[in-house]
Enzyme design. Structure first.
Site, PDB file in Angstrom:
ATOM      1  N   TYR A  33      44.789  37.409  32.549  1.00  0.00           N
ATOM      2  CA  TYR A  33      45.219  36.143  32.230  1.00  0.00           C
ATOM      3  C   TYR A  33      43.946  35.350  33.132  1.00  0.00           C
ATOM      4  CZ  TYR A  33      47.172  35.815  36.811  1.00  0.00           C
ATOM      5  OH  TYR A  33      47.376  35.858  38.227  1.00  0.00           O
ATOM      6  N   ARG A  52      34.835  36.618  34.494  1.00  0.00           N
ATOM      7  CA  ARG A  52      36.013  37.575  34.783  1.00  0.00           C
ATOM      8  C   ARG A  52      36.729  37.899  33.642  1.00  0.00           C
ATOM      9  NH1 ARG A  52      39.286  35.524  39.852  1.00  0.00           N
ATOM     10  NH2 ARG A  52      40.244  34.354  38.412  1.00  0.00           N
ATOM     11  N   ARG A 101      57.048  50.042  19.623  1.00  0.00           N
ATOM     12  CA  ARG A 101      56.690  50.549  21.228  1.00  0.00           C
ATOM     13  C   ARG A 101      56.013  51.701  21.288  1.00  0.00           C
ATOM     14  NH1 ARG A 101      58.899  52.717  25.928  1.00  0.00           N
ATOM     15  NH2 ARG A 101      58.416  51.781  27.756  1.00  0.00           N
ATOM     16  N   LYS A 149      42.453  41.141  36.487  1.00  0.00           N
ATOM     17  CA  LYS A 149      43.407  40.020  36.510  1.00  0.00           C
ATOM     18  C   LYS A 149      44.579  40.196  35.356  1.00  0.00           C
ATOM     19  CE  LYS A 149      43.501  35.165  37.433  1.00  0.00           C
ATOM     20  NZ  LYS A 149      44.263  35.275  38.563  1.00  0.00           N
ATOM     21  N   GLU A 181      45.122  40.284  50.538  1.00  0.00           N
ATOM     22  CA  GLU A 181      45.071  38.992  50.246  1.00  0.00           C
ATOM     23  C   GLU A 181      46.403  38.285  50.110  1.00  0.00           C
ATOM     24  OE1 GLU A 181      43.468  38.954  46.041  1.00  0.00           O
ATOM     25  OE2 GLU A 181      44.582  40.711  45.921  1.00  0.00           O
ATOM     26  N   LEU A 206      41.824  41.021  44.067  1.00  0.00           N
ATOM     27  CA  LEU A 206      41.174  40.050  43.044  1.00  0.00           C
ATOM     28  C   LEU A 206      39.868  39.267  43.501  1.00  0.00           C
ATOM     29  CD1 LEU A 206      41.725  39.264  39.816  1.00  0.00           C
ATOM     30  CD2 LEU A 206      42.245  37.143  41.008  1.00  0.00           C
TER      31      LEU A 206
END
Ligand code: PMP
Length: 306
Positions: A33, A52, A101, A149, A181, A206
């Site tokens: 995302y 990114r 799955r 991310k 972070e 990140l």
């Protein structure tokens, strides 16, 4: 008011947007995302976020379902249709649904799922920016590829909720004794000597788009920067602490683990950096028409260190 959202080629009412129960984003957190801030209806630093995004997708072998230019057009269309003046645009790409799955990646015939939606937020006048936030430190239990991310955000959700349960605003994550972070932001301190300290880039954190811009602005302001590890104990003794992210820009941290940082009020370096970052972002948003990057020259000469 119900939003218009984007799902796989369609602009639809948020209540009509439906995704398969076999979508790998849902089953495995197999999705990436980005969040881009919007000021005055314009995208802020979007080119960095798109770079990114491409990098996250390439690390996970997820093919972008549309070009970056198309994504930007979708973002602009959503800003228009939802009359978004200030807030953010959330974008998610999952590996899609193979109709069952199964751990292994599906073949190229399975198309990734692309979702975008807007979130109206008061970014410029957030009280947290003027009052500062309180944080606690907590063990960093995330996986070892925090540079990607992904939507696998349960560990940061637990850290954030742990902070809220203790009536503070956020958590700073600690690994091997050092701060990595914040739960959803990069973390900084300013030492008593006025040195801006933040953890260096690696797979441990990140690579914040806002972090990159702030360090460049700090350098221009002749602030001494050290990208190195720091502990919670060092942070307790610091003059200032703050966090950065796309939608907070800079929020001062006034308390860590119940200990006042500096005077216990938002620090001058943090507030100065917030001010000049917003000035640049707002000017750029006014000058350019959304399709243009925030600072193309910077991104071209110094590709993201990711
Ligand atoms: N670290 C983490 C863990 C985050 O979730 C975020 C926000 N996405 C950031 C840092 C800040 O990154 P950016 O400045 O690109 O929003």
């Amino acid at each position: 008011m119900q939003r218009i959202v984007y799902l796989d080629g369609q602009y639809i009412n948020e209540n009509d947007a439906k995704i398969s129960i076999f979508d790998r984003g849902f089953l495995f957190g197999d999705a990436v995302y980005e969040v881009t801030a919007v000021i005055n209806g314009k995208l802020i630093e979007n080119e960095g976020h798109m770079l990114r995004l491409q990098r996250s997708c390439s690390e996970l072998q997820i093919a972008l379902p549309v070009t970056v230019e198309e994504i930007t057009s979708i973002q602009e269309e959503l800003i228009k249709s939802n009359q978004l003046d200030e807030g953010g645009i959330y974008l998610q790409i999952s590996r899609g649904s193979a109709g069952d799955r199964d751990f292994g990646y599906p073949g190229a015939d399975v198309k990734p799922t692309l979702v975008l939606f807007t979130q109206a937020r008061d970014l410029l006048n957030s009280p947290k920016a003027t009052k500062g936030i309180k944080v606690i430190t907590t063990e960093d239990i995330r996986w070892k590829r925090r540079d990607i991310k992904t939507v696998g955000l349960l560990a940061p959700c637990m850290a954030k909720q742990g902070a809220l349960d203790k009536h503070v605003d956020d958590a700073w994550l600690v690994e091997d004794g050092y701060i990595t972070e914040g739960s959803s932001n990069n973390a900084y301190i300013v030492t008593t000597e006025g040195v801006l300290v933040t953890r260096p880039l690696s797979n441990d954190i990140l690579h914040g788009i806002t972090r990159k811009a702030l360090l460049e602005l700090a350098e221009k302001e002749k602030i001494k920067i050290e990208e190195r590890l720091f502990t919670a104990e060092e942070a307790y003794q610091a003059n200032e602490a703050f966090v950065s992210s796309a939608t907070t820009f800079v929020w001062p941290v006034i308390e860590i683990d119940g200990k006042k940082i500096g005077s216990g009020k938002p620090g001058t370096v943090a507030m100065k950096l917030r001010e000049i970052y917003i000035e640049l972002a707002t000017q750029t948003a006014e000058l350019k028409d959304g399709s243009k990057p925030f600072n193309k020259e910077r991104l071209d000469t110094q590709r993201l260190a990711i």
